[in-house]
Design a protein around this motif. Structure first.
Motif, PDB file in Angstrom:
ATOM      1  N   GLY A 124      -2.766  20.703 -10.049  1.00 11.16           N
ATOM      2  CA  GLY A 124      -3.510  21.834  -9.578  1.00 11.16           C
ATOM      3  C   GLY A 124      -4.443  21.712  -8.600  1.00 11.16           C
ATOM      4  O   GLY A 124      -4.573  22.768  -7.666  1.00 11.16           O
ATOM      5  N   PRO A 125      -5.484  20.692  -8.519  1.00 15.94           N
ATOM      6  CA  PRO A 125      -6.645  20.692  -7.552  1.00 15.94           C
ATOM      7  C   PRO A 125      -5.937  20.558  -6.250  1.00 15.94           C
ATOM      8  O   PRO A 125      -6.646  20.467  -5.129  1.00 15.94           O
ATOM      9  N   LEU A 126      -4.719  20.350  -5.916  1.00 17.91           N
ATOM     10  CA  LEU A 126      -4.177  20.214  -4.670  1.00 17.91           C
ATOM     11  C   LEU A 126      -4.435  21.530  -3.845  1.00 17.91           C
ATOM     12  O   LEU A 126      -4.422  21.890  -2.682  1.00 17.91           O
ATOM     13  N   LEU A 127      -4.606  22.769  -4.723  1.00 21.45           N
ATOM     14  CA  LEU A 127      -4.864  24.019  -4.161  1.00 21.45           C
ATOM     15  C   LEU A 127      -6.252  24.072  -3.469  1.00 21.45           C
ATOM     16  O   LEU A 127      -6.486  24.781  -2.580  1.00 21.45           O
ATOM     17  N   PHE A 128      -7.154  23.048  -3.614  1.00 15.23           N
ATOM     18  CA  PHE A 128      -8.211  23.159  -2.705  1.00 15.23           C
ATOM     19  C   PHE A 128      -8.072  22.788  -1.377  1.00 15.23           C
ATOM     20  O   PHE A 128      -9.078  22.989  -0.508  1.00 15.23           O
ATOM     21  N   SER A 129      -6.962  21.995  -0.979  1.00 20.26           N
ATOM     22  CA  SER A 129      -6.862  21.434   0.155  1.00 20.26           C
ATOM     23  C   SER A 129      -5.824  22.366   0.886  1.00 20.26           C
ATOM     24  O   SER A 129      -4.569  22.858   0.397  1.00 20.26           O
ATOM     25  N   GLU A 130      -6.136  22.924   2.290  1.00 22.76           N
ATOM     26  CA  GLU A 130      -5.223  23.931   2.883  1.00 22.76           C
ATOM     27  C   GLU A 130      -3.883  23.091   3.326  1.00 22.76           C
ATOM     28  O   GLU A 130      -3.021  23.627   3.479  1.00 22.76           O
ATOM     29  N   ARG A 131      -4.116  21.630   3.738  1.00 26.00           N
ATOM     30  CA  ARG A 131      -3.015  20.942   3.880  1.00 26.00           C
ATOM     31  C   ARG A 131      -1.984  20.515   2.753  1.00 26.00           C
ATOM     32  O   ARG A 131      -1.030  20.264   3.114  1.00 26.00           O
ATOM     33  N   LEU A 132      -2.597  20.387   1.717  1.00 25.25           N
ATOM     34  CA  LEU A 132      -1.885  19.798   0.740  1.00 25.25           C
ATOM     35  C   LEU A 132      -1.221  21.097  -0.405  1.00 25.25           C
ATOM     36  O   LEU A 132      -0.282  21.003  -1.132  1.00 25.25           O
ATOM     37  N   ALA A 133      -1.980  22.087  -0.082  1.00 21.35           N
ATOM     38  CA  ALA A 133      -1.740  23.480  -1.161  1.00 21.35           C
ATOM     39  C   ALA A 133      -0.150  23.822  -0.907  1.00 21.35           C
ATOM     40  O   ALA A 133       0.362  24.144  -1.804  1.00 21.35           O
ATOM     41  N   PRO A 134       0.562  23.787   0.153  1.00 22.03           N
ATOM     42  CA  PRO A 134       1.985  24.166   0.305  1.00 22.03           C
ATOM     43  C   PRO A 134       2.705  22.995  -0.462  1.00 22.03           C
ATOM     44  O   PRO A 134       3.898  23.627  -1.006  1.00 22.03           O
ATOM     45  N   ARG A 135       2.414  21.935  -1.201  1.00 26.88           N
ATOM     46  CA  ARG A 135       3.223  21.257  -2.113  1.00 26.88           C
ATOM     47  C   ARG A 135       3.350  22.206  -3.395  1.00 26.88           C
ATOM     48  O   ARG A 135       4.192  21.952  -4.144  1.00 26.88           O
ATOM     49  N   LEU A 136       2.577  23.183  -3.744  1.00 28.06           N
ATOM     50  CA  LEU A 136       2.386  23.770  -4.714  1.00 28.06           C
ATOM     51  C   LEU A 136       2.936  25.357  -4.574  1.00 28.06           C
ATOM     52  O   LEU A 136       2.879  26.004  -5.273  1.00 28.06           O
ATOM     53  N   ALA A 137       3.849  25.395  -3.584  1.00 33.73           N
ATOM     54  CA  ALA A 137       4.176  26.726  -3.226  1.00 33.73           C
ATOM     55  C   ALA A 137       5.158  27.168  -4.296  1.00 33.73           C
ATOM     56  O   ALA A 137       5.883  26.420  -4.902  1.00 33.73           O
ATOM     57  N   GLY A 138       5.024  28.406  -4.706  1.00 35.66           N
ATOM     58  CA  GLY A 138       5.782  28.990  -5.854  1.00 35.66           C
ATOM     59  C   GLY A 138       4.999  28.998  -6.927  1.00 35.66           C
ATOM     60  O   GLY A 138       5.237  29.799  -8.123  1.00 35.66           O
ATOM     61  N   LEU A 139       3.732  28.293  -7.201  1.00 33.29           N
ATOM     62  CA  LEU A 139       2.894  28.349  -8.483  1.00 33.29           C
ATOM     63  C   LEU A 139       2.574  29.427  -8.788  1.00 33.29           C
ATOM     64  O   LEU A 139       2.404  30.004  -9.917  1.00 33.29           O
ATOM     65  N   ASP A 140       2.155  30.672  -7.430  1.00 27.04           N
ATOM     66  CA  ASP A 140       1.643  31.672  -7.773  1.00 27.04           C
ATOM     67  C   ASP A 140       2.536  32.715  -8.599  1.00 27.04           C
ATOM     68  O   ASP A 140       2.247  33.706  -8.841  1.00 27.04           O
ATOM     69  N   ARG A 141       3.932  32.050  -8.596  1.00 35.43           N
ATOM     70  CA  ARG A 141       4.850  33.034  -9.334  1.00 35.43           C
ATOM     71  C   ARG A 141       5.039  32.883 -10.677  1.00 35.43           C
ATOM     72  O   ARG A 141       5.790  33.335 -11.560  1.00 35.43           O
ATOM     73  N   ALA A 142       4.166  32.053 -11.138  1.00 28.99           N
ATOM     74  CA  ALA A 142       4.136  31.909 -12.825  1.00 28.99           C
ATOM     75  C   ALA A 142       3.280  32.821 -13.450  1.00 28.99           C
ATOM     76  O   ALA A 142       2.117  32.938 -12.787  1.00 28.99           O
ATOM     77  N   VAL A 143       3.804  33.204 -14.556  1.00 24.58           N
ATOM     78  CA  VAL A 143       2.566  34.042 -15.149  1.00 24.58           C
ATOM     79  C   VAL A 143       1.504  33.347 -15.950  1.00 24.58           C
ATOM     80  O   VAL A 143       0.401  33.879 -15.852  1.00 24.58           O
TER      81      VAL A 143
END
Length: 504
Positions: free
Chosen positions: A268-287
């Motif tokens: 989850g903390p990859l979200l802090f990084s603009e460069r690494l956040a794309p690795r979590l693409a789709g996370l926002d579709r989770a309830v």
């Protein structure tokens, strides 16, 4: 304070003065104990650690007290000399982070004030800090949701439990029980949560390369029929640091009418990084999404979070207890904190998170996360450059590197795995390194035992980690030498001089 002179409090006007003297004892003891330990783990193994600890700590409940300074000096020394120190670059076995000093200092303030986060009159300002913190984290996870929210939990296990509890309550009106569908790579807490909540055992989906196989998930959901289902994906597996293919999983879940929960305790903390956040693409579709900031967030335990896409999803947690949130008090404007957790008494864990966030900002947190990911990649290349070692084929999983001695590959599979296990135990017993272990798929599809380095140190450079590779190579040679008939002394002995042990 000497024995028998009372018990000064930590809070109030005079509390800081009492704490100042006692904190000095603690800090001095931590410093000298770390030097005495001389490495990431005490040498000698469980029996020797138990002997030394007991000598300093027993009896825990004497008839007459020995005084605050003496008790602190003895027991802090015992736990510090006998610690697995995640601040040491050679302590890399688990998702066990070295906490930031600013977070630990905030933890002291929280402990001294001791707010209980279950009613406003026990935590007036701490409740506000928690709300600010959860709002920021909820928006980080669900940036486009109209009303996201988050809860502070004790960690990933509680977050996953609450996520399944909320899903069960949403499914209560449906025909049949909620079915949980998760990968073979899922954390054990998902299965324990289903058991705790009286749900059917989760349906386990096959994985490929440590990640959920989307085709297998599609087949599993199709076989469940029309009842309610919750798919649990993982963003950062414990063993390999793998991130499930979240966009594809989200599409498959939606097509079958299933909801999605993501256990992003590690990633989850990859979200802090603009460069690494794309690795979590789709996370926002989770309830719902699990985060755990006492992993890749450098917080003292505990620092868990459960983010939800809509604050209305938390309604099942609402509870009325007249002494905590009476109707007339709530109507008069006193905030209701009881429905913010499945626990009653709770520590102000949001305080240390908020202090850290304010101190470093998103950019500072991003730099620390990126450092760990970059260091793991460099460490992986260093393994590749060592003829005596072999890295697990494939990409590095966030900041987790799996590798094993080549001499283990030269034996039959079971014997080779035994060499890997012995290398790890030898380094543990010597107090020289704390490496993890993981069974994972090799390039040929066979599952083998690997040494695991989970790199969460936010400042250690890759050069600080290179001695680990020498230690593993040496321990493997010793293990193979003993197996082939050499005596322990001929193979290098069973202990290591303090000067050879890796320290920062």
């Amino acid at each position: 304070m000497s024995a028998g002179t009372g018990a000064p409090l930590a809070g109030g006007v005079h509390g800081p003065g009492h704490l100042r003297a006692l904190t000095a004892v603690v800090l001095d003891t931590l410093e000298t104990a770390a030097r005495a330990r001389g490495g990431p783990l005490p040498a000698g193994g469980p029996d020797e650690v138990a002997r030394r600890t007991t000598a300093l700590a027993a009896p825990v409940l004497p008839e007459e007290g020995i005084g605050a300074e003496a008790a602190l000096a003895d027991l802090v020394r015992a736990v510090a000399e006998g610690a697995a120190d995640p601040a040491d670059p050679a302590c890399v076995a688990h998702l066990h982070c070295p906490p930031l000093a600013v977070a630990a200092a905030a933890e002291l303030a929280g402990a001294a004030l001791n707010p209980s986060m279950d009613s406003w009159d026990q935590a007036p300002a701490a409740g506000v800090i928690e709300e600010l913190t959860t709002t920021a984290l909820a928006r980080l996870v669900h940036p486009d949701a109209p009303a996201p929210d988050a809860l502070i939990t004790s960690g990933g296990t509680e977050s996953n439990l609450v996520a399944l509890l909320l899903a069960r309550e949403r499914a209560a009106a449906a025909e049949g029980p909620l079915r949980v569908v998760t990968g073979a790579n899922a954390h054990h807490s998902v299965h324990r949560a289903a058991w705790t909540l009286g749900l059917p055992a989760p349906a386990v989906v096959a994985c490929h390369d440590g990640r959920i196989d989307p085709a297998a998930l599609d087949r599993t959901l199709a076989g469940l029929g029309d009842g309610p289902a919750l798919v649990v994906a993982t963003a950062g597996t414990t063993d390999e640091g793998r991130i499930d293919p979240l966009p594809e999983i989200a599409r498959i879940a939606e097509r079958h009418g299933a909801e999605l929960h993501v256990d992003a305790a590690y990633g989850g903390p990859l979200l802090f990084s603009e460069r690494l956040a794309p690795r979590l693409a789709g996370l926002d579709r989770a309830v719902t999404v699990t985060l755990d900031l006492h992993k890749l967030g450098w917080q003292p335990v505990a620092a868990g979070v459960l983010a939800v896409a809509d604050t209305a999803l938390l309604a099942p947690l609402s509870l009325r207890a007249d002494y905590l949130n009476a109707d007339d008090d709530t109507e008069a404007g006193l905030p209701d904190l009881l429905g913010r957790s499945i626990r009653t008494t709770r520590r102000p864990d949001a305080l240390k998170m908020a202090v850290t966030f304010r101190a470093l900002g998103r950019r500072g947190l991003s730099e620390l996360v990126e450092h760990c990911v970059r260091t793991a990649e460099e460490f992986g290349r260093a393994v590749d450059a060592r003829p005596a070692l072999r890295r697990r084929p494939g990409a590095i999983g966030i900041s987790t590197v799996l590798f094993r001695p080549v001499v283990a590959d030269e034996r039959e599979p079971e014997a080779g795995d035994a060499v890997v296990a012995e290398v790890r135990r030898t380094l543990l017993m010597d107090g020289r390194a704390v490496l993890g272990r993981a069974v994972a798929e090799d390039g040929d599809g066979r599952r083998r035992l690997w040494l695991k380095a989970t790199l969460l140190h936010p400042t250690a450079a890759s050069a600080d980690l290179l001695p680990l590779l020498d230690l593993v190579t040496e321990a493997a040679e010793r293990a193979v030498g003993v197996e082939d008939g050499d005596s322990p002394s001929a193979a290098g002995g069973t202990g290591a001089p303090a000067a050879e042990r890796l320290s920062p």
